[in-house]
Write an enzyme that holds these catalytic residues in place. Structure first.
Site, PDB file in Angstrom:
ATOM      1  N   ASN A  17       0.814  -1.216   0.000  1.00  0.00           N
ATOM      2  CA  ASN A  17       0.000   0.000   0.000  1.00  0.00           C
ATOM      3  C   ASN A  17       0.845   1.262   0.000  1.00  0.00           C
ATOM      4  OD1 ASN A  17       0.407  -1.178   2.741  1.00  0.00           O
ATOM      5  ND2 ASN A  17      -0.446   0.776   3.425  1.00  0.00           N
ATOM      6  N   HIS A 106      -0.029  -8.523  -0.959  1.00  0.00           N
ATOM      7  CA  HIS A 106       0.183  -7.724   0.250  1.00  0.00           C
ATOM      8  C   HIS A 106      -0.954  -7.807   1.266  1.00  0.00           C
ATOM      9  CE1 HIS A 106       2.272  -4.766   2.616  1.00  0.00           C
ATOM     10  NE2 HIS A 106       1.221  -3.963   2.629  1.00  0.00           N
ATOM     11  N   HIS A 116      -6.717  -3.449   9.407  1.00  0.00           N
ATOM     12  CA  HIS A 116      -6.889  -3.817   7.994  1.00  0.00           C
ATOM     13  C   HIS A 116      -7.858  -4.983   7.803  1.00  0.00           C
ATOM     14  CE1 HIS A 116      -3.632  -1.049   7.362  1.00  0.00           C
ATOM     15  NE2 HIS A 116      -2.778  -1.800   8.008  1.00  0.00           N
ATOM     16  N   HIS A 143       1.117  -6.530   5.390  1.00  0.00           N
ATOM     17  CA  HIS A 143       0.141  -5.464   5.639  1.00  0.00           C
ATOM     18  C   HIS A 143      -0.294  -5.355   7.100  1.00  0.00           C
ATOM     19  CE1 HIS A 143      -2.363  -2.283   4.263  1.00  0.00           C
ATOM     20  NE2 HIS A 143      -3.513  -2.936   4.283  1.00  0.00           N
ATOM     21  N   VAL A 144      -0.736  -6.437   7.700  1.00  0.00           N
ATOM     22  CA  VAL A 144      -1.130  -6.421   9.113  1.00  0.00           C
ATOM     23  C   VAL A 144       0.120  -6.660   9.949  1.00  0.00           C
ATOM     24  CG1 VAL A 144      -2.547  -7.519  10.890  1.00  0.00           C
ATOM     25  CG2 VAL A 144      -3.413  -7.310   8.548  1.00  0.00           C
ATOM     26  N   HIS A 145       0.400  -5.751  10.887  1.00  0.00           N
ATOM     27  CA  HIS A 145       1.644  -5.817  11.646  1.00  0.00           C
ATOM     28  C   HIS A 145       1.535  -6.821  12.795  1.00  0.00           C
ATOM     29  CE1 HIS A 145       2.950  -2.654   9.124  1.00  0.00           C
ATOM     30  NE2 HIS A 145       2.204  -1.719   9.675  1.00  0.00           N
TER      31      HIS A 145
END
Length: 208
Positions: A17, A106, A116, A143-145
């Protein structure tokens, strides 16, 4: 920051992103810095590609490409350029040569974190059946931490023929891990989840 590593270690990359901008320079920096094997895999776009790595057919997709033929809206059954290429690529996989298929993009489809959550559902609607029909084994996302691994899953239910989805978005971000944002209760398709910093290693020992 990554130059010391990527000047020596080959990488296969997909757009994230932060590579997509709104100032008319979409993916320009990404394309300049991260070449992909799209031409050799018959893709007209550097944003989606495939490459064989040992016994694995690796497919890279873009979470930010249109999933419908007429633009980024709801999938209406018509092929987008990415989906059309993907169908051809998966149909040509030789499972005797590459018994494993790993797909990476991603934004995850299966994510039980508030961060997200369900951002990738349009692509999931358009592409999940294609991955299932091709017998894709593993899907890798970022994407997701945080870290989350699913059971084999399809359409939000455990399915022994579905892919295992692994979210490894917990390395190198400056926002901190999403360790306190898990949705409750943990879904039945989710095998393990943890909010921490880290990286992942996937080892393929043989064809089973």
């Amino acid at each position: 920051l990554a130059e010391l590593l990527i000047s020596r270690v080959p990488l296969l990359v997909v757009p994230g992103n932060h590579d997509v901008t709104t100032n008319g320079l979409e993916l320009m920096a990404y394309h300049a810095r991260y070449p992909t094997p799209h031409a050799s895999s018959g893709s007209a776009s550097p944003d989606w590609w495939s490459h064989d790595v040992g016994p694995v057919h690796v497919v890279g997709l873009s979470s930010y490409a249109p999933v419908a033929a007429d633009g980024p809206g709801m999938f209406d059954g018509a092929d987008s350029p990415q989906r059309s290429w993907l169908m051809r690529d998966l149909a040509a996989v030789n499972r005797k040569k590459t018994p494993w298929i790993v797909v990476m993009f991603h934004a995850p489809w299966y994510n039980s974190n508030a961060g997200h959550y369900k951002e990738g559902w349009r692509a999931q609607e358009a592409l999940e059946d294609a991955l299932y029909d091709a017998g894709v084994d593993v899907v890798l996302n970022g994407h997701v931490h945080a870290y989350e691994r699913s059971h084999p899953v399809r359409r939000w239910r455990r399915d022994p023929c579905g892919a295992v989805h692994i979210v490894v978005g917990d390395g190198g971000n400056y926002e901190g891990p999403y360790g306190d944002r898990w949705r409750r209760p943990q879904p039945e398709w989710s095998a393990f989840r943890e909010g921490s910093f880290g990286a992942g290693r996937l080892e393929i020992h043989n064809d089973t």
